[in-house]
Design a protein around this motif. Sequence first.
Motif, PDB file in Angstrom:
ATOM      1  N   VAL A 119     -13.783  10.739 -13.857  1.00  0.00           N
ATOM      2  CA  VAL A 119     -13.373   9.479 -13.583  1.00  0.00           C
ATOM      3  C   VAL A 119     -13.683   8.744 -15.031  1.00  0.00           C
ATOM      4  O   VAL A 119     -14.953   9.408 -16.212  1.00  0.00           O
ATOM      5  CB  VAL A 119     -14.256   9.679 -11.828  1.00  0.00           C
ATOM      6  N   SER A 120     -12.839   8.045 -15.362  1.00  0.00           N
ATOM      7  CA  SER A 120     -13.372   7.216 -16.597  1.00  0.00           C
ATOM      8  C   SER A 120     -14.731   6.759 -16.344  1.00  0.00           C
ATOM      9  O   SER A 120     -14.916   6.385 -15.227  1.00  0.00           O
ATOM     10  CB  SER A 120     -12.367   5.983 -16.797  1.00  0.00           C
ATOM     11  N   GLY A 121     -14.812   5.996 -18.210  1.00  0.00           N
ATOM     12  CA  GLY A 121     -16.010   5.079 -17.869  1.00  0.00           C
ATOM     13  C   GLY A 121     -16.397   3.600 -16.449  1.00  0.00           C
ATOM     14  O   GLY A 121     -15.023   3.194 -16.692  1.00  0.00           O
ATOM     15  N   ARG A 122     -16.883   3.138 -16.467  1.00  0.00           N
ATOM     16  CA  ARG A 122     -17.449   1.879 -15.667  1.00  0.00           C
ATOM     17  C   ARG A 122     -18.534   0.782 -15.842  1.00  0.00           C
ATOM     18  O   ARG A 122     -19.694   1.522 -15.996  1.00  0.00           O
ATOM     19  CB  ARG A 122     -17.683   2.266 -13.394  1.00  0.00           C
ATOM     20  N   PRO A 123     -17.853  -0.110 -15.662  1.00  0.00           N
ATOM     21  CA  PRO A 123     -19.053  -1.618 -15.729  1.00  0.00           C
ATOM     22  C   PRO A 123     -20.326  -1.148 -15.092  1.00  0.00           C
ATOM     23  O   PRO A 123     -19.910  -1.662 -14.086  1.00  0.00           O
ATOM     24  CB  PRO A 123     -17.948  -2.169 -15.565  1.00  0.00           C
TER      25      PRO A 123
ATOM     26  N   ARG B 245      -8.678   7.488 -13.069  1.00  0.00           N
ATOM     27  CA  ARG B 245      -8.808   9.082 -12.118  1.00  0.00           C
ATOM     28  C   ARG B 245      -8.023   9.634 -12.117  1.00  0.00           C
ATOM     29  O   ARG B 245      -6.825   9.088 -11.931  1.00  0.00           O
ATOM     30  CB  ARG B 245      -9.270   8.030 -11.404  1.00  0.00           C
ATOM     31  N   VAL B 246      -8.442  11.251 -13.187  1.00  0.00           N
ATOM     32  CA  VAL B 246      -7.576  12.174 -12.193  1.00  0.00           C
ATOM     33  C   VAL B 246      -8.191  13.166 -11.178  1.00  0.00           C
ATOM     34  O   VAL B 246      -9.050  13.447 -11.432  1.00  0.00           O
ATOM     35  CB  VAL B 246      -7.095  12.758 -13.651  1.00  0.00           C
ATOM     36  N   ASN B 247      -6.718  12.793 -10.339  1.00  0.00           N
ATOM     37  CA  ASN B 247      -7.244  14.562  -9.344  1.00  0.00           C
ATOM     38  C   ASN B 247      -6.133  15.223  -9.325  1.00  0.00           C
ATOM     39  O   ASN B 247      -4.841  15.703  -9.815  1.00  0.00           O
ATOM     40  CB  ASN B 247      -7.234  13.798  -7.882  1.00  0.00           C
ATOM     41  N   ALA B 248      -7.475  16.953  -9.420  1.00  0.00           N
ATOM     42  CA  ALA B 248      -6.004  18.262  -9.220  1.00  0.00           C
ATOM     43  C   ALA B 248      -6.688  19.380  -8.231  1.00  0.00           C
ATOM     44  O   ALA B 248      -7.453  18.976  -7.625  1.00  0.00           O
ATOM     45  CB  ALA B 248      -6.029  18.722 -11.263  1.00  0.00           C
ATOM     46  N   GLN B 249      -6.064  19.787  -7.825  1.00  0.00           N
ATOM     47  CA  GLN B 249      -6.236  20.507  -6.427  1.00  0.00           C
ATOM     48  C   GLN B 249      -5.648  21.722  -6.716  1.00  0.00           C
ATOM     49  O   GLN B 249      -4.112  21.782  -6.908  1.00  0.00           O
ATOM     50  CB  GLN B 249      -6.317  20.059  -5.773  1.00  0.00           C
ATOM     51  N   LEU B 250      -5.764  22.971  -6.827  1.00  0.00           N
ATOM     52  CA  LEU B 250      -4.810  24.384  -6.982  1.00  0.00           C
ATOM     53  C   LEU B 250      -5.398  25.604  -5.630  1.00  0.00           C
ATOM     54  O   LEU B 250      -6.598  25.497  -5.739  1.00  0.00           O
ATOM     55  CB  LEU B 250      -5.187  25.192  -8.470  1.00  0.00           C
ATOM     56  N   SER B 251      -4.617  24.863  -4.866  1.00  0.00           N
ATOM     57  CA  SER B 251      -4.824  26.254  -3.002  1.00  0.00           C
ATOM     58  C   SER B 251      -3.936  27.681  -3.628  1.00  0.00           C
ATOM     59  O   SER B 251      -2.606  27.570  -4.028  1.00  0.00           O
ATOM     60  CB  SER B 251      -4.914  25.590  -2.366  1.00  0.00           C
ATOM     61  N   THR B 252      -4.561  28.395  -3.549  1.00  0.00           N
ATOM     62  CA  THR B 252      -4.058  30.081  -3.243  1.00  0.00           C
ATOM     63  C   THR B 252      -4.410  31.214  -1.849  1.00  0.00           C
ATOM     64  O   THR B 252      -5.595  30.993  -1.694  1.00  0.00           O
ATOM     65  CB  THR B 252      -3.302  30.688  -4.561  1.00  0.00           C
TER      66      THR B 252
END
Length: 675
Positions: A598-602, A575-582
């Motif tokens: 979010v990658s695949g889930r079984p 899982r990768v999260n990114a946030q840009l605030s300005t």
Amino acid sequence: MLLPLVAALLVRQPIDPQQPGVGAPSPDAAGPVISEPAPAPPPAPPEPEEVDRRKQTVVTSSRSERKLEDVVVATEVITRKQIEAVGARDLGQLLQQHPGVELVQTFRGTGMRLQGLDPEYVLILVDGERVSGRVGTTLDLGRFSLRDVERVEIVKGPAAALYGADAIGGVVNLITRHVQRPLELGARGTFGTLLEGDFRANAGTKQGPLEVRVGGGYRTRNPYDWAPADAATSGSGIRRIDGDVALAYAADDRSRLWLRSQYTFRDENAVDLNPSGAVLDRRQRQEQFDVSLGGRKQLPNETSLLVRGHFGLFRDQLLQDQRGSRALDDYSQNVNRLYEGVFQADHRLGNHALTGGLEVLGERLTSARLEESPVGRIRGGAFLQDEWDVALSSDGSGPKLKVAPGFRFDLDSQFGGAPSPRLALKLDPIPALTVRASVGLGFRPPSFQEMYLRFTNQGIGYIVAGNRNLTAERSTAVNVGVDWRPPIDGWVFSASGFHTRLNNLINITAGGTPDPDNPVTFSYENVARAYTQGIEVNGRFRLPMRSTYLDLAYMLLDARDQTRNRPLEARSRHRVNAQLSTRYRPWNLEATVRGSWVSGRPYYLGTDGGMANVIGLEEREVWAPSYFDLEATVTYKLRGGFDVFVNSYNLLNAGDQQFNPRPPRGVLGGVQWEY
């Protein structure tokens, strides 16, 4: 007088089964205001340095006030400003893309996972008080309006040493706002896709030692559907009304008394498709009433005392109406009562900060779907934690070490005694580096449904029966983390690792195949073992553009069912999260863009389309595809405390009917005013 009246109203309103700012700058005091254009304002002062976040006061990790930089167990904070910046309407939407959090979408609500552990292992509090009304194993995050929330504190990892049962995966604590000025007013209105409307208002006053705050809100949204070819809907339509009243009396800064009461009414409507082909119109109504009374006193000898009592009443009604037939019509009602009392003392003794207390919790559930009703339990707990500042140098200028041993013992009327020790430490070898580590035990007693449920599904052909011989689930967890603050203004890095081992897990067990002519009985057994482990890496960067920050996070999760020797269901490995605030002050604009991959889930589905996760039945493994979630919020600040904002969510339209039934792409706009 108020409590019995409201409680009576809740129990006597069944569903009818027949019914389908930023203020303007001050003028120059040196001369009159003229009509000529004003000179350009001086450059705005720089944004607060990142270290200022560490000066925030938090309470969850130690049950008493600490500066964020001093807490032994890592605490994540979502402030009021951040809540408004992302345009979240409820707790689920706020946490949708928070690092390390994974939401669980079910037809009975939205739950959350922490460190790969399901919603039943995550304790949710409001001002330190438990919230009643889990439906199945899920406490619906959509029930929590953010109207009066000042901040949200998240503690990941074992917290049973202070909070007892259900805190195996962590604790989420919603801290409500206090009145700070003689008059405070606020209102917010939002409208957009799916005819979603969210309207809320609050008012407060502080007159000498007395504080009064009132607020209310209304929210509505139509159902939505990812697969319009069939009759079923993917997500429910909702209508929610909530209100609260808070009173406080603080004669001085060393004492405080408070009384808080709130009521929430929530209706949902949806259409379900039975595996046999029957179409069911579903209506669900949930009502929540809470009242809390407490007081805190700071004594002259470095001692603080807290006494608090809390009563919660939750009623859940479910009506399923089969179209064209009455064969599968069903109505059920659950009424859950929660009683909570806490006495806590905090004392500073030299290099030791002691926190200890007693807690009593009572629960009572009334439901026609239980073998016997009502059922109840009482649990008493005693806890003690010592935060010890260990002197590593004679003058205090060298490395700093805090050691926090803690222990709690709970005595349950159904399951006997349960010890929950924890040892945590915090080491600052240099001012820019912090290392934290903890190890602790936890437990979760079986729910009333797991012990007493008696449910028959005639359309498919199975019976679910509770098991009174269940024992509590147990856990052992280890967490290690590092924070590094490089000599670059606004930059922070953190990395953490965790491992949680679960024993005596409760699974549904059965043999055979569901058959309408020969129903199979499913039951609950302590038959499973599992573990979750992983790493989490976070970075916050202040970019060269003024008032612009980039937050990045990555989580790797290994969650495995050791009994079946396979990955735990529905967990994403990556899982990768990114946030840009300005913020661009010359135009009074603020913008926040956040996204997650979010990658695949079984998932493990019955080959006949029936029950999943059942030992003894043939299953097939299906992987849900990965997805990318993206949303953006832009706010324009006007004079007089008015803000105009637009929020676009799920911009890439990630979702599906079966594995990710979240709302499709949408946009909302609104106005907020604060005085």
